[in-house]
Scaffold this motif. Structure first.
Motif, PDB file in Angstrom:
ATOM      1  N   ILE A   3       0.862  -1.132   0.112  1.00  0.00           N
ATOM      2  CA  ILE A   3      -0.229  -0.042   0.124  1.00  0.00           C
ATOM      3  C   ILE A   3       0.808   1.119   0.095  1.00  0.00           C
ATOM      4  CG2 ILE A   3      -1.880   1.402   1.201  1.00  0.00           C
ATOM      5  CD1 ILE A   3      -2.795  -1.411   2.592  1.00  0.00           C
ATOM      6  N   TYR A   4       0.825   2.020  -0.977  1.00  0.00           N
ATOM      7  CA  TYR A   4       1.631   3.277  -1.092  1.00  0.00           C
ATOM      8  C   TYR A   4       0.805   4.404  -0.864  1.00  0.00           C
ATOM      9  CZ  TYR A   4       5.253   0.695  -3.830  1.00  0.00           C
ATOM     10  OH  TYR A   4       6.094  -0.216  -4.099  1.00  0.00           O
ATOM     11  N   ILE A   5       1.014   5.178   0.059  1.00  0.00           N
ATOM     12  CA  ILE A   5       0.438   6.491   0.624  1.00  0.00           C
ATOM     13  C   ILE A   5       1.178   7.733   0.381  1.00  0.00           C
ATOM     14  CG2 ILE A   5      -1.011   7.398   2.524  1.00  0.00           C
ATOM     15  CD1 ILE A   5      -1.120   4.700   3.632  1.00  0.00           C
ATOM     16  N   ASP A   6       0.775   8.717  -0.361  1.00  0.00           N
ATOM     17  CA  ASP A   6       1.508   9.862  -0.409  1.00  0.00           C
ATOM     18  C   ASP A   6       1.094  10.998   0.803  1.00  0.00           C
ATOM     19  OD1 ASP A   6       2.335  12.349  -1.158  1.00  0.00           O
ATOM     20  OD2 ASP A   6       1.426  12.508  -3.050  1.00  0.00           O
ATOM     21  N   VAL A   7       1.900  10.992   1.720  1.00  0.00           N
ATOM     22  CA  VAL A   7       1.670  11.841   2.758  1.00  0.00           C
ATOM     23  C   VAL A   7       2.390  13.263   2.471  1.00  0.00           C
ATOM     24  CG1 VAL A   7       0.942   9.920   4.361  1.00  0.00           C
ATOM     25  CG2 VAL A   7       3.362  10.791   4.066  1.00  0.00           C
ATOM     26  N   SER A   8       2.629  13.793   1.578  1.00  0.00           N
ATOM     27  CA  SER A   8       3.303  15.084   1.390  1.00  0.00           C
ATOM     28  C   SER A   8       2.828  16.142   2.085  1.00  0.00           C
ATOM     29  CB  SER A   8       3.492  15.127  -0.137  1.00  0.00           C
ATOM     30  OG  SER A   8       4.075  14.095  -0.707  1.00  0.00           O
ATOM     31  N   VAL A   9       1.239  16.333   1.941  1.00  0.00           N
ATOM     32  CA  VAL A   9       0.831  17.473   2.397  1.00  0.00           C
ATOM     33  C   VAL A   9       0.875  17.514   4.069  1.00  0.00           C
ATOM     34  CG1 VAL A   9      -1.318  18.952   2.781  1.00  0.00           C
ATOM     35  CG2 VAL A   9      -0.728  17.727   0.379  1.00  0.00           C
ATOM     36  N   GLY A  86      -0.523  -5.676  -8.343  1.00  0.00           N
ATOM     37  CA  GLY A  86      -0.601  -6.254  -7.262  1.00  0.00           C
ATOM     38  C   GLY A  86      -0.645  -5.102  -5.935  1.00  0.00           C
ATOM     39  N   ASP A  87      -0.249  -4.006  -6.361  1.00  0.00           N
ATOM     40  CA  ASP A  87       0.106  -2.725  -5.560  1.00  0.00           C
ATOM     41  C   ASP A  87      -0.984  -1.876  -5.513  1.00  0.00           C
ATOM     42  OD1 ASP A  87       2.793  -3.549  -5.164  1.00  0.00           O
ATOM     43  OD2 ASP A  87       3.511  -2.332  -6.634  1.00  0.00           O
ATOM     44  N   VAL A  88      -1.305  -1.278  -4.296  1.00  0.00           N
ATOM     45  CA  VAL A  88      -2.481  -0.375  -3.996  1.00  0.00           C
ATOM     46  C   VAL A  88      -1.945   1.173  -3.858  1.00  0.00           C
ATOM     47  CG1 VAL A  88      -4.512   0.429  -2.603  1.00  0.00           C
ATOM     48  CG2 VAL A  88      -3.707  -1.903  -2.966  1.00  0.00           C
ATOM     49  N   PHE A  89      -2.442   2.024  -4.533  1.00  0.00           N
ATOM     50  CA  PHE A  89      -1.993   3.631  -4.375  1.00  0.00           C
ATOM     51  C   PHE A  89      -3.126   4.168  -3.531  1.00  0.00           C
ATOM     52  CE2 PHE A  89      -1.854   7.948  -5.284  1.00  0.00           C
ATOM     53  CZ  PHE A  89      -0.537   8.264  -5.096  1.00  0.00           C
ATOM     54  N   PHE A  90      -3.032   4.523  -2.330  1.00  0.00           N
ATOM     55  CA  PHE A  90      -4.087   4.929  -1.617  1.00  0.00           C
ATOM     56  C   PHE A  90      -3.941   6.450  -1.380  1.00  0.00           C
ATOM     57  CE2 PHE A  90      -6.122   4.910   3.130  1.00  0.00           C
ATOM     58  CZ  PHE A  90      -7.219   5.297   2.783  1.00  0.00           C
ATOM     59  N   ASP A  91      -4.683   7.297  -1.929  1.00  0.00           N
ATOM     60  CA  ASP A  91      -4.692   8.894  -1.853  1.00  0.00           C
ATOM     61  C   ASP A  91      -5.597   9.150  -0.461  1.00  0.00           C
ATOM     62  OD1 ASP A  91      -3.274  10.351  -3.175  1.00  0.00           O
ATOM     63  OD2 ASP A  91      -4.651  10.797  -4.782  1.00  0.00           O
ATOM     64  N   LEU A  92      -4.782   9.252   0.685  1.00  0.00           N
ATOM     65  CA  LEU A  92      -5.479   9.442   1.907  1.00  0.00           C
ATOM     66  C   LEU A  92      -5.324  10.805   2.141  1.00  0.00           C
ATOM     67  CD1 LEU A  92      -6.641   8.334   4.704  1.00  0.00           C
ATOM     68  CD2 LEU A  92      -4.273   7.939   5.258  1.00  0.00           C
ATOM     69  N   ASP A  93      -4.321  11.625   1.863  1.00  0.00           N
ATOM     70  CA  ASP A  93      -4.114  12.973   2.133  1.00  0.00           C
ATOM     71  C   ASP A  93      -4.606  13.987   1.329  1.00  0.00           C
ATOM     72  OD1 ASP A  93      -2.999  14.845   3.974  1.00  0.00           O
ATOM     73  OD2 ASP A  93      -0.967  14.438   3.275  1.00  0.00           O
ATOM     74  N   ALA A  94      -4.711  15.304   1.817  1.00  0.00           N
ATOM     75  CA  ALA A  94      -5.328  16.256   0.716  1.00  0.00           C
ATOM     76  C   ALA A  94      -4.338  16.527  -0.441  1.00  0.00           C
ATOM     77  CB  ALA A  94      -5.419  17.652   1.518  1.00  0.00           C
ATOM     78  N   ALA A  95      -4.427  15.663  -1.211  1.00  0.00           N
ATOM     79  CA  ALA A  95      -3.611  15.374  -2.287  1.00  0.00           C
ATOM     80  C   ALA A  95      -3.453  16.229  -3.418  1.00  0.00           C
ATOM     81  CB  ALA A  95      -3.575  13.852  -3.000  1.00  0.00           C
ATOM     82  N   TRP A  96      -5.023  17.109  -3.541  1.00  0.00           N
ATOM     83  CA  TRP A  96      -5.093  18.026  -4.459  1.00  0.00           C
ATOM     84  C   TRP A  96      -4.082  19.329  -4.214  1.00  0.00           C
ATOM     85  CZ3 TRP A  96      -8.408  16.555  -0.813  1.00  0.00           C
ATOM     86  CH2 TRP A  96      -8.687  17.413   0.104  1.00  0.00           C
ATOM     87  N   MET A  97      -3.436  19.335  -2.855  1.00  0.00           N
ATOM     88  CA  MET A  97      -2.728  20.353  -2.710  1.00  0.00           C
ATOM     89  C   MET A  97      -1.109  20.048  -2.999  1.00  0.00           C
ATOM     90  SD  MET A  97      -4.337  21.332   0.725  1.00  0.00           S
ATOM     91  CE  MET A  97      -2.936  22.655   1.361  1.00  0.00           C
TER      92      MET A  97
END
Length: 421
Positions: A3-9, A86-97
């Motif tokens: 599970i890949y999660i972008d937590v940049s914001v 087989g990977d999951v990209f999960f947009d959990l954060d306020a990724a539009w920012m």
């Protein structure tokens, strides 16, 4: 399943509130769950690349156990080509920012076979753009349009948001992705729920003094921005709350386009005497304010969930709320509702309960029956939705039953090795 999660914001945020707080709560629990392999990502705009975040450093920092935020980001570059079948990209954060637009990112991940899931907090930027920053509206349009086109599944927190998403998909001619409703957790104060609410932590002196010396008070909690309609409580104070002997407290960071409100608040002759604003409060201090408030006031024009309402009710604190579908959904008849933008009705309601102490006590007893999910339960619901999206995408392939991976973390290399049990 990775599970890949972008937590940049989240990692760039100067303060933790709203969406960043939800991202923190869910990401920390997913990282702590050894049955899933989570890779946290930070997008470096200048280098146009994702870098992996050290999970242990992330946990230490966001659970208050020390560490430096900037040192969480490792030198391990994560190329987009690594996120595939087989990977999951999960947009959990306020990724539009985030600087990397989803209209660019998601088609690449989709082509590589990744499962794309987004946590959609609301679609207020589409339905009520007048309450949002112009740049944010444009960025959100890109974000929501990309997810309607490429996401395999969506997670929302209320049926009202799911209905708005369905309507938006129909209007834009998109096929609505599978949508799961997962209510948000609201249990950050559990350690103080019984016994002395202020034991075990320190409260700012100015905050403690305001609560001690200026009760009863009405509380508004949350970022101060146009959509939250803070001016209505200030108006109600002038129109009757002051004469009833009430103080008002605003707890939240100052957002955008609130110069007029701040001017009126700070120039008010009662500012610092019976009108207070506190910013930068931690969870314990917010809990302290909830616990001692006569009412929480919730004046928002529109909301995606309304977490302060749930948190106040779980503290046993009555809520005066502007009548909205999402508040009816999350709080039911545990709130006392008033018509939107009606300061007079708010004052009348407070006056009624001031004169009828038994009615107020009955309201508090009714609130005792209110219940909500914990953050752990919320996380389990999201994890289940992620797995179901992954299973649906990979069915027909030789995946068999879901096997919990055995995860080993190598301190020297900073890498995580995964193998099936």
């Amino acid at each position: 399943m990775k599970i890949y999660i972008d937590v940049s914001v989240l990692t760039m945020a100067a303060f933790i509130t709203g969406i960043q707080r939800v991202t923190r709560e869910i990401a920390c629990r997913l990282v702590s769950d050894m049955s899933v392999d989570v890779i946290l990502l930070f997008y470096h705009a200048r280098q146009n690349a994702f870098y992996q975040i050290d999970r242990r450093a992330f946990l230490r920092y966001y659970t208050g156990r020390g560490g430096i935020r900037e040192r969480m980001i490792t030198r391990r570059r994560v190329d987009l080509s690594e996120i595939g079948d087989g990977d999951v990209f999960f947009d959990l954060d306020a990724a539009w920012m985030c600087r990397i637009r989803r209209s660019y990112l998601l088609p690449i991940l989709k082509k590589q076979g990744a499962v794309i899931v987004a946590h959609i907090y609301d679609v207020i930027s589409v339905t009520h753009p007048q309450y949002c920053m112009t740049g944010g509206v444009y960025h959100f349009m890109d974000y929501i349009g990309a997810h309607l086109a490429y996401a395999d599944a969506l997670i929302v927190n209320a049926q009202a948001t799911a209905a708005e998403l369905k309507n938006l998909a129909e209007r834009t001619g998109c096929k609505m992705p599978a949508c799961t409703v997962v209510p948000l957790g609201a249990d950050f104060y559990e350690k103080q729920k019984s016994g002395k609410r202020t034991s075990g932590y320190r409260i700012r002196k100015d905050l403690a003094a305001a609560v001690k010396d200026h009760r009863p008070y009405l509380l508004m909690a949350g970022t101060i921005e146009p959509r939250k309609n803070h001016k209505l409580l200030l108006q109600a104070y002038n129109e009757g709350l002051r004469d009833l002997g009430y103080s008002i407290l605003f707890a939240g960071y100052l957002g955008w386009d609130m110069d007029a409100f701040v001017h009126d608040m700070k120039r008010h002759p009662d500012y610092g005497k019976r009108i207070f604003h506190f910013s930068g409060l931690n969870d314990q201090e917010i809990s302290f304010l909830y616990a001692h408030a006569r009412f929480l006031v919730f004046c928002s024009y529109v909301e995606g969930y309304g977490l302060p309402v749930v948190e106040a009710l779980l503290h046993g604190t009555p809520v005066l709320a502007a009548d909205m579908p999402v508040t009816r959904e999350t709080a039911g008849d545990c709130c006392v509702y008033f018509p939107q933008d009606d300061a007079g009705r708010m004052c009348d309601t407070v006056a009624y309960f001031e004169k009828n102490t038994e009615a107020y006590q009955m309201l508090r007893r009714r609130i005792c029956k209110f219940s909500s999910v914990s953050w752990q339960t919320c996380c389990r619901g999201m994890r289940k939705a992620l797995y179901q999206a992954w299973q649906k995408k990979t069915e027909g392939q030789a995946v068999g039953a879901y096997e919990k991976p055995c995860i080993r973390y190598n301190k020297k290399t900073g890498k995580t090795n995964v193998r099936s049990r």
